[in-house]
Scaffold this motif. Sequence first.
Motif, short mmCIF file in Angstrom:
data_model
loop_
_atom_site.label_atom_id
_atom_site.label_comp_id
_atom_site.label_asym_id
_atom_site.label_seq_id
_atom_site.Cartn_x
_atom_site.Cartn_y
_atom_site.Cartn_z
N ARG A 466 1.99 -7.09 8.85
CA ARG A 466 2.55 -5.98 8.07
C ARG A 466 3.24 -6.49 6.81
N THR A 467 4.05 -7.52 6.97
CA THR A 467 4.79 -8.05 5.82
C THR A 467 3.84 -8.57 4.76
N LYS A 470 1.80 -5.76 3.19
CA LYS A 470 2.61 -4.96 2.26
C LYS A 470 2.73 -5.69 0.92
N THR A 474 1.09 -4.23 -2.48
CA THR A 474 1.99 -3.94 -3.59
C THR A 474 1.50 -4.65 -4.86
N LEU A 504 0.90 1.60 5.08
CA LEU A 504 1.52 0.82 4.01
C LEU A 504 1.21 1.44 2.64
N GLU A 507 3.35 4.42 2.19
CA GLU A 507 4.72 3.99 1.89
C GLU A 507 4.85 3.65 0.41
N TYR A 508 3.86 2.89 -0.05
CA TYR A 508 3.87 2.50 -1.46
C TYR A 508 3.86 3.74 -2.35
#
Lengths: 903, 243
Positions: A466-467, A470, A474, A504, A507-508
């Motif tokens: 996930r990290t 992301k 991004t 994700l 979220e962005y």
Amino acid sequence: MPSLGFGEARHDATFVTRASDHFLRLSRSSIDDTITQNLNALETPARAGFDPASTSRLGPRPLSHQIDAAACSTFKHKVLFPTWQVRSDVLSYCSLVATSPDPDDPERALREAEHEKDRERVVDERLDPYSARFFPREARTEYLASILRQEMGPRNSDTMAPQTLSTREANLFRTVIRYYEDKQYKRGLKAAEQILKRNPKHGDTMSMKALILNAQGKTDEAFALAKDALTIDMKSYICWHVYGILYRTNKNFDEAIKAYKFALKLEPDSHQIQRDLAVLQVQMRDYQGYIQSRFVMLKARPQLRQNWTALAIAYHLDGNLQQAENILNTYEKSVTTTPLRTDFENSEALLYKNTIIAETGDIERALEHLESSCKNCLDRLAVMELRARYLAQLGRKEDAAKAYRALLERNSDHPDYYKCLVDALGIPTDDEAALKAVYDEYAAKNPRCDAAKRLPLDFLSGDLFRTAAKAYLTLMFDKGVPSTFANLKHLYSDAFKKESLPVLAEEYLKEHSGSSGAEGQANGDSSKGEGAALYFLAQHYNYYLSRDLSRATEFVEKAIELDSKNVDFHMTKARIFKHQGEVAKAAEAMDHARLLDTRDRYINSKAAKYQLRNDENEKALTTMGLFTRAETVGGPLADLTDMQCMWFLTEDGEAWQRRGDLGLALKRYHTVFNIFDIWQEDQFDFHSFSLRKGQIRAYIDLVRWEDQLREHPFYFRAALDAVNLYLSMHDKPQNGANGVEGSHANGDDAAERKKAAKKARKEAQKAEREAAEKAAKQDPNKGGAQKSKDAEDAKKKDDDPNGAKLAATTDPLGDAMKFLWHLLQFSPKNIEGQIAGFEVFIRRNKYLLALRCLKAALAINKGHPKVLEQATRLRKALGGDLGSLAPKVKEVIESELASVPGA
Amino acid sequence: MDIRLLRSSDIPLIQHANIENLPENYFLKYYLYHALSWPQLSFVAVDVSRPPKTPYDYPKIVGYVLAKMEEEPADGVQHGHITSLSVMRTHRRLGIAEKLMRQSQLAMVETFGGRYVSLHVRVSNKAAIHLYRDTLGFMTEKTESKYYADGEDAYCMKLDLDFIRDQIREEEEDDDAGEEKKKKKKNKGAEGEEGEDVDEGEAVGDVGRDPAAGSKGDQKIKVKVGRSLGVGELIEKDESKHS
């Protein structure tokens, strides 16, 4: 006797070779004629008139008619011997002249200029090896020498076939060859005919004429003449060589090889013929023959390195690695000087040998050889890659890691290097953090590197994934990279990743809503930031593993709202329509996208493709025509065919098939088939070209690829289409020769399609006519060069542009075989090919072959419903027909079928 | 994305990418001519993320650079030329074109001793011009009027490759500092004919580079030209494709 006068002529700086020629000819005939005349006069003193009975008398002539010995002797000493003496003196003097240097030669400069020009001459050695021959302007000394040779040699009898040419005609023959080389076919023909007028049975001239006719596209005439030439002069190697060339240009390589072999028997020292033969042998993969030929060529010219390399290649391709290496070693040992480091041929030959050693499996030795002999090789990347691979294979992990690190310094976007580095470092596959650290190092070093940032997403899981995901998303969204989704969609085989990525992205989106990303907003680029995230989500919901087309539409509309002029957004919108089954809307949307950037061929190609999917062949061709070369005769389709645009030909064929125009559909599939023939033939030139260039590894790579050429999906798709179309033609025979009934057309629909197809064809014909007219206007006055091109064009002229003849076949299954064999041979593991094969074979009552396809299909997927159905059909078919089969066949089929489930 | 050397088997899909993206197209043999004459110079970007559908899937090419060495340089200086470069619209903004170019440029120097690389670009192709001029450092040499078949002009651009030579030399000095000394004596003799300099190190070890490229000055490298190579036909076709 004018002989002395001739001798002085030389000092007059007028080098009268022609006069000497005439003198020699006259002197000979005068001698011969005098002998004949005098002897006749002696033998038949015309006292009693002619007695016809004298011709049938066999025994010795009556003594009264005996020639007087004294008269004989007088003639001998007074006439014959002095004439011979003079002649012989002239000959020996002329020989002296011919062999001495000739500093006053007025044509020397001219000759040198011609030699210079020859060096720049363009030669197509493949099509006509004679074109490589160079007949320079002869120096007058050479010319004289040739006359002398002829005069001094024994004279051929005129009555004997084949005829020989006079010096003048021999020269004319040479001009025939020269005209042929220069592609001045008309002049060449004229000259050849001039010779043939006097010597109608001169085989070599006939052969040359045949060669010219062949070049003009008159293949049949050429073959007939070449055969005549051969019957007249079976012992002429030129006749046999030409015969071989005719076969070769018409792609009958087997016959060409035979003819070359004959030619070679007659003229074993001809390097030209030997080379032609060798090239054909390797083209036909007759490696044994190739080894033999290359061996002969090596013996003839062992000083040439290429000849050694070529023999090694022959052994290598034949699978004899040991012998290949030996040959290369032998050459290396024979060289005493150290080759320059810039000697490319040497550098490549060393690397070639190294790959041969590696192929033997002796990696230890390969590494040793690489490090000792190849470290200066000019192909640095190859040396580094081979070394790294060998080290890894030998388990020398530390060195391997170092080697792969060096490669990553060069190119950090090659995933293989990372994989090998990680292997060499011995990091356990589940130690995600340690693995990621390796990639992070390169991501930090190379800010523009994509692989180091993206590849960890493949192995990371849970929060680590996930990290990382992301951060990656991004970055990509901020930059507005359109391929972000395409680069990540392979992760969707993992359910967790498939769920996480859209979350994700959302979220962005939330974080960046209303802005287009810091950078994007600054320059008003809506494809960055929010736009990029929306675009990603639209693609996400459009993807087959995560499909929700209404959500996809929602996102793409939002993106378009943000920027109505974005080509990518509209392109995705068209794709969504396609997945909804709305082909017409999809085509429209894609065309809309095209209009947003009419200078971009990519979007233009996509628009045409979608038009084809919507069965709009004419419109699609017009769209494609916006980017094809305007001056190509025959319009866009001809250009796309010339440029081997496989996707268009295949899609166009499929669309015609859907529209029921079987002729045009077949035409396109056959065009694809023919292009593969061309691709196969394309390697021809490289058999000799690569030896000259010295790029042997690349050549070996080519030969191996060509051997598998037709496994390419481009071939598979068009060939499968063709086979299936032929199957449907077999099942539903056509009404007329030019029937346009589609496989799934029925009733009114069919009639309508028929009408539409007819109209379309008329339009196409009209367009073609217009294009031809336009082309004719464009090049109204191109001279001689154009003429030979015309001949070429005439050769290319298609006598079945709309495939009417193809569609009129009475044996569709037989025609299907042409496509099917290659499918089964090259893509045996593709189940679709096996299924199609079964269908063809069972219709032709070839049960064993059908069974073979069935078994192959079962081996690929034993649960495939179509295959199971085929098994049942085979058993049923056999139930009725098995009685007619040979008992042995019956037995085999039954035992094999017993093991097939469902049968 | 995978940036790697071109292989023969890639060519059908390189040709596909070319005809999909650009108006200047070539038949397969012309690609082969590049791949078999200068196999070190052409690179591809491959989409490796697509799951294979059959055992016969070929890697999808999303970008390529097709490059060559000039066979008969008019100025007598060995140099490379970019025949064709394109990246699928769907795969832009990843710096693929730049990476392909850099790989090719490096090989031009290492393998063939190229001194510069030239190319043609449509005067209207802003993105490409930006890449060549601003990212890679090309200079516009001149404008060739009506270079393209549709009548558009081309900028003829050039990039001096000596900076790569210098880099290679520096790296060699760094990497081989220790080992070099031992070797130097041995190699001196062999290098005599090249007018060697102390700096011209022999490449050693896995990161060694082309020693020929490291030599100084305007030493000329022998280039085989003309008919003896039998490439006339192909060269001719090249020209016709450009116009």
